[in-house]
Design a protein around this motif. Structure first.
Motif, mmCIF file in Angstrom:
data_model
loop_
_atom_site.group_PDB
_atom_site.id
_atom_site.type_symbol
_atom_site.label_atom_id
_atom_site.label_comp_id
_atom_site.label_asym_id
_atom_site.label_seq_id
_atom_site.Cartn_x
_atom_site.Cartn_y
_atom_site.Cartn_z
ATOM 1 N N ARG A 172 17.989 12.846 -34.617
ATOM 2 C CA ARG A 172 18.037 13.434 -35.956
ATOM 3 C C ARG A 172 16.917 14.456 -36.147
ATOM 4 N N PHE A 173 15.713 14.114 -35.665
ATOM 5 C CA PHE A 173 14.594 15.040 -35.804
ATOM 6 C C PHE A 173 14.859 16.328 -35.028
ATOM 7 N N MET A 174 15.321 16.207 -33.761
ATOM 8 C CA MET A 174 15.542 17.404 -32.945
ATOM 9 C C MET A 174 16.655 18.263 -33.514
ATOM 10 N N LEU A 175 17.743 17.637 -33.968
ATOM 11 C CA LEU A 175 18.836 18.402 -34.573
ATOM 12 C C LEU A 175 18.372 19.097 -35.849
ATOM 13 N N SER A 176 17.551 18.410 -36.645
ATOM 14 C CA SER A 176 17.027 19.013 -37.877
ATOM 15 C C SER A 176 16.099 20.179 -37.561
ATOM 16 N N LEU A 177 15.273 20.013 -36.525
ATOM 17 C CA LEU A 177 14.350 21.081 -36.129
ATOM 18 C C LEU A 177 15.115 22.309 -35.648
ATOM 19 N N ILE A 178 16.126 22.081 -34.824
ATOM 20 C CA ILE A 178 16.917 23.204 -34.313
ATOM 21 C C ILE A 178 17.692 23.871 -35.444
ATOM 22 N N ALA A 179 18.241 23.080 -36.358
ATOM 23 C CA ALA A 179 18.957 23.652 -37.508
ATOM 24 C C ALA A 179 18.007 24.498 -38.366
ATOM 25 N N PHE A 180 16.778 24.004 -38.568
ATOM 26 C CA PHE A 180 15.782 24.775 -39.328
ATOM 27 C C PHE A 180 15.469 26.090 -38.619
ATOM 28 N N PHE A 181 15.319 26.040 -37.294
ATOM 29 C CA PHE A 181 15.041 27.265 -36.534
ATOM 30 C C PHE A 181 16.190 28.267 -36.657
ATOM 31 N N TRP A 182 17.436 27.775 -36.619
ATOM 32 C CA TRP A 182 18.574 28.672 -36.781
ATOM 33 C C TRP A 182 18.551 29.344 -38.157
ATOM 34 N N VAL A 183 18.327 28.547 -39.194
ATOM 35 C CA VAL A 183 18.286 29.101 -40.550
ATOM 36 C C VAL A 183 17.143 30.105 -40.685
ATOM 37 N N PHE A 184 15.997 29.759 -40.116
ATOM 38 C CA PHE A 184 14.832 30.646 -40.182
ATOM 39 C C PHE A 184 15.113 31.964 -39.461
ATOM 40 N N ALA A 185 15.642 31.882 -38.225
ATOM 41 C CA ALA A 185 15.907 33.093 -37.443
ATOM 42 C C ALA A 185 16.936 33.982 -38.133
ATOM 43 N N ILE A 186 18.005 33.374 -38.632
ATOM 44 C CA ILE A 186 19.048 34.153 -39.310
ATOM 45 C C ILE A 186 18.488 34.805 -40.578
ATOM 46 N N THR A 187 17.665 34.069 -41.317
ATOM 47 C CA THR A 187 17.119 34.594 -42.576
ATOM 48 C C THR A 187 16.207 35.795 -42.336
ATOM 49 N N VAL A 188 15.236 35.656 -41.416
ATOM 50 C CA VAL A 188 14.291 36.755 -41.200
ATOM 51 C C VAL A 188 14.986 37.972 -40.607
ATOM 52 N N ASP A 189 15.986 37.748 -39.758
ATOM 53 C CA ASP A 189 16.691 38.895 -39.177
ATOM 54 C C ASP A 189 17.617 39.561 -40.194
ATOM 55 N N LEU A 190 18.171 38.773 -41.117
ATOM 56 C CA LEU A 190 18.952 39.371 -42.204
ATOM 57 C C LEU A 190 18.062 40.226 -43.104
ATOM 58 N N ILE A 191 16.839 39.761 -43.353
ATOM 59 C CA ILE A 191 15.895 40.549 -44.153
ATOM 60 C C ILE A 191 15.574 41.862 -43.447
ATOM 61 N N ALA A 192 15.343 41.785 -42.129
ATOM 62 C CA ALA A 192 15.044 42.996 -41.358
ATOM 63 C C ALA A 192 16.191 43.996 -41.439
ATOM 64 N N VAL A 193 17.429 43.503 -41.300
ATOM 65 C CA VAL A 193 18.598 44.389 -41.388
ATOM 66 C C VAL A 193 18.772 44.900 -42.819
ATOM 67 N N GLY A 194 18.545 44.023 -43.799
ATOM 68 C CA GLY A 194 18.671 44.441 -45.194
ATOM 69 C C GLY A 194 17.716 45.558 -45.563
ATOM 70 N N LEU A 195 16.495 45.504 -45.048
ATOM 71 C CA LEU A 195 15.528 46.579 -45.317
ATOM 72 C C LEU A 195 15.975 47.897 -44.698
ATOM 73 N N LEU A 196 16.670 47.830 -43.564
ATOM 74 C CA LEU A 196 17.160 49.058 -42.938
ATOM 75 C C LEU A 196 18.232 49.735 -43.783
#
Length: 327
Positions: free
Chosen positions: A146-170
């Motif tokens: 559960r911890f590892m799946l939660s950590l990986i899910a958090f990383f996915w959400v984090f990566a998608i969010t910051v990259d969406l912000i980068a694209v949005g600024l463009l």
């Protein structure tokens, strides 16, 4: 306040080009041999990561938190290679350098998200090794599925969010000058520097992104191995130290393969010729997905044992079928 509101009410027109031109490998002599090499790397990446994912899925003994992270790394490598290499070959090998505005931003998003997840997966594996060596008796309590799946899910959400912000600024930038991107893909830095209006937000966010996705993860991994080294120095025998450290060799190899080329490129800076810089960064993007499964297959006893067991079962089933047919 009224003037501020009226300013917000004005229609702002952003000049968005119909297409960008990616010109990263143009002018490099004998570059077609490199394209052949890219085809080889892509095929090996797809086969290797598919094998690793299949072995972890088929062998129930590998359903541990560590191999949940390894499975996700193989999936990210497969996704990243499929997002980058075929498009790269289409652009340069088949001479299609033109890419539409929307396709370019989509291309950038998928490439950056996969590259971000590769690094964050290394952080997850580093944490797994840290707890396994520093707190072996509490490992199964602290590092659960559960911890590892939660950590990986958090990383996915984090990566998608910051990259969406980068694209949005463009999308807030206007391009009224050149549309030529001097890189091997739709590179974030190369795109916003082509803008003719203020690109300071994108420039600042690029620095934040490099810190969040590159330097902070690298710092965490280095500190975790300092702690691991200190803990192993307290172990009584050299054999026990070697046995414990051997469980980290695959992960350390992945870290070295990913970070060393990037750090060399960023450290050397302008001393590296532009063509050499592009080649080096492209290798840093496509090499880890090819080498990661090879390293885990060769250096991890559990995966080697699982592959041998799967092949043995398959061989025995074929023998049984032959015997039935003969009878």
């Amino acid at each position: 306040m009224n003037s501020f509101n009226s300013a917000l009410g004005k229609n702002i027109t952003f000049v968005r080009p119909a297409y960008f031109i990616i010109s990263g490998f143009s002018g490099i002599p004998n570059i077609k041999y490199y394209y052949v090499f890219l085809c080889f790397v892509y095929v090996v990446s797809v086969l290797g990561n598919t094998v690793v994912m299949a072995v972890i899925y088929l062998d129930h003994n590998l359903r541990t938190p560590k191999y949940v992270a390894v499975f996700n790394l193989a999936f990210v490598d497969l996704l990243g290679s499929s997002a980058l290499v075929p498009k790269l070959l289409d652009i340069f090998l088949f001479n299609h350098p033109y890419i539409s505005y929307n396709d370019c931003l989509t291309f950038l998003f998928f490439c950056f998200t996969c590259l971000s997840m590769q690094v964050l997966n290394l952080v997850a594996l580093s944490y797994d090794r840290l707890i396994a060596i520093l707190h072996p008796l509490h490992y199964q309590v602290k590092v659960t599925h559960r911890f590892m799946l939660s950590l990986i899910a958090f990383f996915w959400v984090f990566a998608i969010t910051v990259d969406l912000i980068a694209v949005g600024l463009l999308t807030r930038l206007s391009f009224c000058r050149s549309v030529v991107i001097n890189s091997y893909f739709c590179d974030h830095g190369q795109i916003y520097r082509l803008a003719c209006n203020d690109y300071m937000p994108s420039d600042v966010f690029a620095l934040i992104l490099i810190s969040l996705i590159l330097f902070i993860p690298l710092l965490f991994i280095m500190l975790s191995y300092v702690c691991i080294g200190y803990a192993l120095s307290k172990v009584a025998t050299a054999q026990e130290r070697y046995k414990a450290f051997r469980t980290c060799t695959a992960h350390l190899s992945l870290v070295a393969i990913y970070f060393i080329p990037i750090l060399i490129t960023f450290t050397a800076g302008s001393e590296i010729p532009p063509n050499a810089r592009i080649i080096n960064l492209s290798l840093a993007s496509i090499f880890p997905p090819m080498l990661n499964p090879i390293i885990y297959v060769l250096q991890t006893q559990e995966i080697k044992g699982s592959i041998k067991k799967i092949l043995k079962v398959r061989k025995e089933s074929k023998m049984k079928v032959k015997i039935v047919i003969i009878k």
